[in-house]
Motif scaffolding. Sequence first.
Motif, PDB file in Angstrom:
ATOM      1  N   LEU A 142       0.873  -1.168   0.000  1.00 47.39           N
ATOM      2  CA  LEU A 142       0.000   0.000   0.000  1.00 47.39           C
ATOM      3  C   LEU A 142       0.908   1.216   0.000  1.00 47.39           C
ATOM      4  O   LEU A 142       1.768   1.350   0.872  1.00 47.39           O
ATOM      5  N   SER A 143       0.728   2.106  -0.958  1.00 47.71           N
ATOM      6  CA  SER A 143       1.588   3.284  -1.011  1.00 47.71           C
ATOM      7  C   SER A 143       0.915   4.480  -0.346  1.00 47.71           C
ATOM      8  O   SER A 143      -0.314   4.610  -0.358  1.00 47.71           O
ATOM      9  N   VAL A 144       1.723   5.338   0.227  1.00 47.30           N
ATOM     10  CA  VAL A 144       1.234   6.522   0.941  1.00 47.30           C
ATOM     11  C   VAL A 144       0.268   7.371   0.104  1.00 47.30           C
ATOM     12  O   VAL A 144      -0.788   7.790   0.614  1.00 47.30           O
ATOM     13  N   PRO A 145       0.561   7.647  -1.178  1.00 44.69           N
ATOM     14  CA  PRO A 145      -0.360   8.491  -1.952  1.00 44.69           C
ATOM     15  C   PRO A 145      -1.761   7.901  -2.124  1.00 44.69           C
ATOM     16  O   PRO A 145      -2.704   8.639  -2.427  1.00 44.69           O
ATOM     17  N   GLU A 146      -1.901   6.593  -1.921  1.00 48.17           N
ATOM     18  CA  GLU A 146      -3.221   5.966  -2.072  1.00 48.17           C
ATOM     19  C   GLU A 146      -4.170   6.329  -0.931  1.00 48.17           C
ATOM     20  O   GLU A 146      -5.384   6.228  -1.072  1.00 48.17           O
ATOM     21  N   GLY A 147      -3.614   6.680   0.228  1.00 51.02           N
ATOM     22  CA  GLY A 147      -4.452   7.069   1.357  1.00 51.02           C
ATOM     23  C   GLY A 147      -4.543   6.009   2.428  1.00 51.02           C
ATOM     24  O   GLY A 147      -4.459   4.812   2.151  1.00 51.02           O
ATOM     25  N   LEU A 165       3.336  -4.119   3.256  1.00 50.19           N
ATOM     26  CA  LEU A 165       4.396  -3.122   3.118  1.00 50.19           C
ATOM     27  C   LEU A 165       3.739  -1.779   2.817  1.00 50.19           C
ATOM     28  O   LEU A 165       2.989  -1.652   1.848  1.00 50.19           O
ATOM     29  N   ILE A 166       3.990  -0.791   3.659  1.00 52.71           N
ATOM     30  CA  ILE A 166       3.476   0.559   3.408  1.00 52.71           C
ATOM     31  C   ILE A 166       4.610   1.345   2.762  1.00 52.71           C
ATOM     32  O   ILE A 166       5.571   1.746   3.420  1.00 52.71           O
ATOM     33  N   ASN A 167       4.497   1.536   1.464  1.00 47.20           N
ATOM     34  CA  ASN A 167       5.584   2.089   0.651  1.00 47.20           C
ATOM     35  C   ASN A 167       5.471   3.610   0.473  1.00 47.20           C
ATOM     36  O   ASN A 167       4.424   4.198   0.698  1.00 47.20           O
ATOM     37  N   LYS A 168       6.578   4.193   0.090  1.00 43.03           N
ATOM     38  CA  LYS A 168       6.710   5.626  -0.189  1.00 43.03           C
ATOM     39  C   LYS A 168       6.590   6.475   1.077  1.00 43.03           C
ATOM     40  O   LYS A 168       6.071   7.600   1.042  1.00 43.03           O
ATOM     41  N   ILE A 169       7.100   5.935   2.192  1.00 43.07           N
ATOM     42  CA  ILE A 169       7.047   6.719   3.434  1.00 43.07           C
ATOM     43  C   ILE A 169       8.003   7.911   3.381  1.00 43.07           C
ATOM     44  O   ILE A 169       7.935   8.796   4.246  1.00 43.07           O
ATOM     45  N   ASP A 170       8.871   7.956   2.369  1.00 48.91           N
ATOM     46  CA  ASP A 170       9.761   9.107   2.213  1.00 48.91           C
ATOM     47  C   ASP A 170       9.000  10.368   1.822  1.00 48.91           C
ATOM     48  O   ASP A 170       9.521  11.478   1.948  1.00 48.91           O
ATOM     49  N   VAL A 171       7.754  10.208   1.355  1.00 45.88           N
ATOM     50  CA  VAL A 171       6.952  11.380   0.965  1.00 45.88           C
ATOM     51  C   VAL A 171       5.721  11.546   1.859  1.00 45.88           C
ATOM     52  O   VAL A 171       4.789  12.264   1.500  1.00 45.88           O
ATOM     53  N   ILE A 172       5.718  10.875   2.997  1.00 46.05           N
ATOM     54  CA  ILE A 172       4.525  10.889   3.848  1.00 46.05           C
ATOM     55  C   ILE A 172       4.161  12.294   4.330  1.00 46.05           C
ATOM     56  O   ILE A 172       2.984  12.606   4.547  1.00 46.05           O
TER      57      ILE A 172
END
Length: 223
Positions: A142-147, A165-172
């Motif tokens: 699940l990526s951060v931009p998805e909500g 896996l919660i991905n893209k936490i670098d842009v949270i």
Amino acid sequence: MEKFRVLEIKKSVFEDNDREADTMRRELKKQKTFLLNLMSSPGSGKTTTLQRTIDVLKNEMRIGVMEADIDSDVDADIISKTGVKVIQLHTGGMCHLDSGMAKQGMEALGCKDLDLAILENVGNLVCPAEFDTGASKNAMILSVPEGDDKPLKYPLMFRIVDVLLINKIDVIEYFEFDLKACEERVKKLNPNVTIIPISAKTGEGIDRWADWLRAEVKQWNEI
């Protein structure tokens, strides 16, 4: 005269698929091949995460990848550059893989020579959750931009996965994503799930994810 008949279904429409999936798992167990079913929506970072994972593990495990898509071979071409064995599966318009499709893919991939086989399933959060592929474990990204509300909208997917896996936490910080709230929602649906925040771009969390895979592959071979 009756307008219509009502039929009560006594058996699951997925019964044949589930039976074949169980058979496949037993065969993989005998061959000591661990099959990971990796699911997510499009754009979540599945392929990039897969690249990172392979880079960490390819010198200690024999890895093979099945890339499933409705069409194209874009992802298979990307993964082939990592040096592991890869095949492309075209589903012919199907939005998921079932156990029969996965079995065909494993036979083509040659699973007897693999420690870890990864199925990158078709990208969506609905159909793939409904079909048992015969995998040893199910993983989801699940990526951060998805909500952080996705567990509320697609509960089945979150119920059937072993690891999230919660991905893209670098842009949270740029999105209204409440990590704690998301984790709580997932745990209500699936108390036993392992949740690992990662960034496929920066590599954050990838070591923890690789450790989870190492432990699962080891356990699969020991039992």
